[in-house]
Write an enzyme that holds these catalytic residues in place. Structure first.
Site, short mmCIF file in Angstrom:
data_model
loop_
_atom_site.label_atom_id
_atom_site.label_comp_id
_atom_site.label_asym_id
_atom_site.label_seq_id
_atom_site.Cartn_x
_atom_site.Cartn_y
_atom_site.Cartn_z
N LYS A 191 0.84 -1.21 0.00
CA LYS A 191 0.00 0.00 0.00
C LYS A 191 0.87 1.26 0.00
O LYS A 191 1.86 1.33 0.72
CB LYS A 191 -0.89 -0.01 1.24
CG LYS A 191 -1.77 1.23 1.38
CD LYS A 191 -2.90 1.03 2.39
CE LYS A 191 -2.51 1.37 3.80
NZ LYS A 191 -3.60 1.18 4.76
N ARG A 193 0.35 5.14 0.93
CA ARG A 193 -0.61 6.10 1.47
C ARG A 193 -0.21 7.50 1.02
O ARG A 193 0.88 7.97 1.33
CB ARG A 193 -0.65 6.00 3.00
CG ARG A 193 -1.71 6.91 3.61
CD ARG A 193 -1.90 6.67 5.10
NE ARG A 193 -2.74 5.52 5.43
CZ ARG A 193 -4.06 5.48 5.28
NH1 ARG A 193 -4.70 6.50 4.73
NH2 ARG A 193 -4.73 4.41 5.63
N ASP A 218 -8.22 -6.83 7.66
CA ASP A 218 -7.33 -5.76 8.13
C ASP A 218 -7.63 -5.48 9.60
O ASP A 218 -8.70 -5.85 10.09
CB ASP A 218 -7.55 -4.49 7.30
CG ASP A 218 -6.32 -3.58 7.29
OD1 ASP A 218 -5.33 -3.91 7.98
OD2 ASP A 218 -6.35 -2.54 6.61
N SER A 222 -11.19 2.25 8.74
CA SER A 222 -11.52 3.62 9.18
C SER A 222 -12.36 4.30 8.10
O SER A 222 -13.58 4.23 8.11
CB SER A 222 -10.22 4.37 9.48
OG SER A 222 -10.51 5.66 9.93
N THR A 223 -11.71 4.93 7.11
CA THR A 223 -12.49 5.53 6.02
C THR A 223 -12.96 4.46 5.04
O THR A 223 -13.77 4.73 4.16
CB THR A 223 -11.64 6.54 5.22
OG1 THR A 223 -10.55 5.83 4.61
CG2 THR A 223 -11.11 7.64 6.10
C1 R5P Z 1 -3.22 1.10 8.64
O1 R5P Z 1 -2.14 0.83 8.22
C2 R5P Z 1 -4.26 0.09 9.01
O2 R5P Z 1 -3.77 -1.20 9.03
C3 R5P Z 1 -5.46 0.18 8.07
O3 R5P Z 1 -5.11 -0.32 6.81
C4 R5P Z 1 -5.93 1.58 7.95
O4 R5P Z 1 -6.08 2.14 9.19
C5 R5P Z 1 -7.23 1.66 7.20
O5 R5P Z 1 -7.61 2.98 7.09
P1 R5P Z 1 -8.69 3.42 6.02
O6 R5P Z 1 -9.90 2.56 6.24
O7 R5P Z 1 -8.96 4.86 6.34
O8 R5P Z 1 -8.11 3.24 4.67
#
Ligand code: R5P
Length: 298
Positions: A191, A193, A218, A222-223
């Protein structure tokens, strides 16, 4: 004697724990004065008792941290013998370094505040990335439990022909263990970011996905954007169905709706945070650890 309480977020789990431990459940009153100052009141006598505060950090992580500190300090002040915090979801862990000049390292500050207020913390799959373990930030006993086994057993029961995808490097901690327990293949994506809300994923290790039921696992949803990008990849690779399981389902900013629109068949979470997607129960895992706090039988 043990008393189990919760503040605002986790009364369902707290009640289950109290019932199984055969201890009293006592809901602590948490509200606000007219000016917004926090008001907190224990409804039962905690003097000389072990107090188990069951409280997940979502929703409202900042307010929850305050509530926990006020509750723990009050219990101590009222003569409680030991304060154990069971927080199935521990917030702030993703901010584990200064990504930009001048930023606070929130996880360290949160841990420092808890080190000064409680005697033990029990949590589930905290987001450990740059830290080696919880010991890097906690000076009190800190138990890190995992939902891997309950997730694996749930997948094995529910899906035929599954494969597991971890959407980013850190998710190997769940993807590898879960796939090994069920005896199926897994792959972990890479990934990038770009911003809090914008990510891209790439497939580094190809596995057979065509015609399979893909489960993307995972720690945090979150979002939902990480899950959505991983879903697109699985769809492109010919998955029969794409499903999501999050240990901690935060589902902020309409994430659930966005994920449904992206084509996920099932979207499930563990009940570390109370949410409509809760289908996997973490309570048995918490109880196994909490039973150690019961008085030894003579
Ligand atoms: C971050 O590295 C975590 O493992 C999740 O992948 C992350 O928090 C997901 O965030 P979101 O749903 O905002 O993409």
């Amino acid at each position: 004697m043990i008393i189990v309480t919760s503040l605002k977020n986790s009364s369902k789990t707290a009640k289950k724990i109290a019932k199984d431990l055969d201890c009293k459940f006592s809901q602590t009153k948490v509200s606000s004065f007219p000016d917004g100052d926090l008001y907190l009141q224990f409804k039962d006598d905690v003097k000389g008792k072990k107090v188990i505060i069951v409280e997940s950090f979502q929703p409202n992580s900042n307010e929850t941290l305050m509530n926990i500190i006020f509750a723990a300090k009050t219990a101590k002040d009222l003569g409680a013998k030991k304060i154990i915090l069971v927080c199935p979801y521990l917030a702030y862990m993703r901010q584990d370094k200064r990504f930009n000049e001048g930023e606070c390292i929130s996880s360290r500050i949160m841990a420092e505040l808890l080190n000064n207020s409680i005697d033990k913390i029990i949590t589930v799959d905290p987001h450990i990335h740059r830290y080696k373990s919880l010991k890097d930030i906690f000076t009190i006993p800190a138990k890190n439990l995992s939902a891997n086994d309950v997730i694996a057993d749930f997948i094995a029961k529910k899906y035929k022909n599954p494969v597991i995808i971890g959407p980013d490097w850190e998710s190997y901690q769940w993807a590898d263990k879960i796939s090994a327990r069920i005896g199926v293949e897994d792959t972990v994506l890479e990934k990038t970011r770009h911003t809090y809300r914008d990510v891209d994923v790439e497939v580094k290790k190809q596995i057979e996905i065509k015609g399979k039921n893909v489960i993307i696992v995972d720690d945090i949803i979150s979002t939902g954007n990480t899950m959505i990008k991983a879903c697109k990849k699985a769809q492109e690779m010919g998955a029969k169905s794409v499903n999501a399981i999050g240990v901690h389902g935060l589902f902020v900013e309409n994430a659930l709706k966005k994920m449904e629109k992206a084509g996920f068949k099932d979207i499930f979470s563990v009940n570390t945070i109370e949410h409509v997607t809760n289908k996997i129960d973490i309570t048995p895992v918490l109880l196994e650890e909490l039973k150690k706090e019961l008085p030894k039988k003579k």
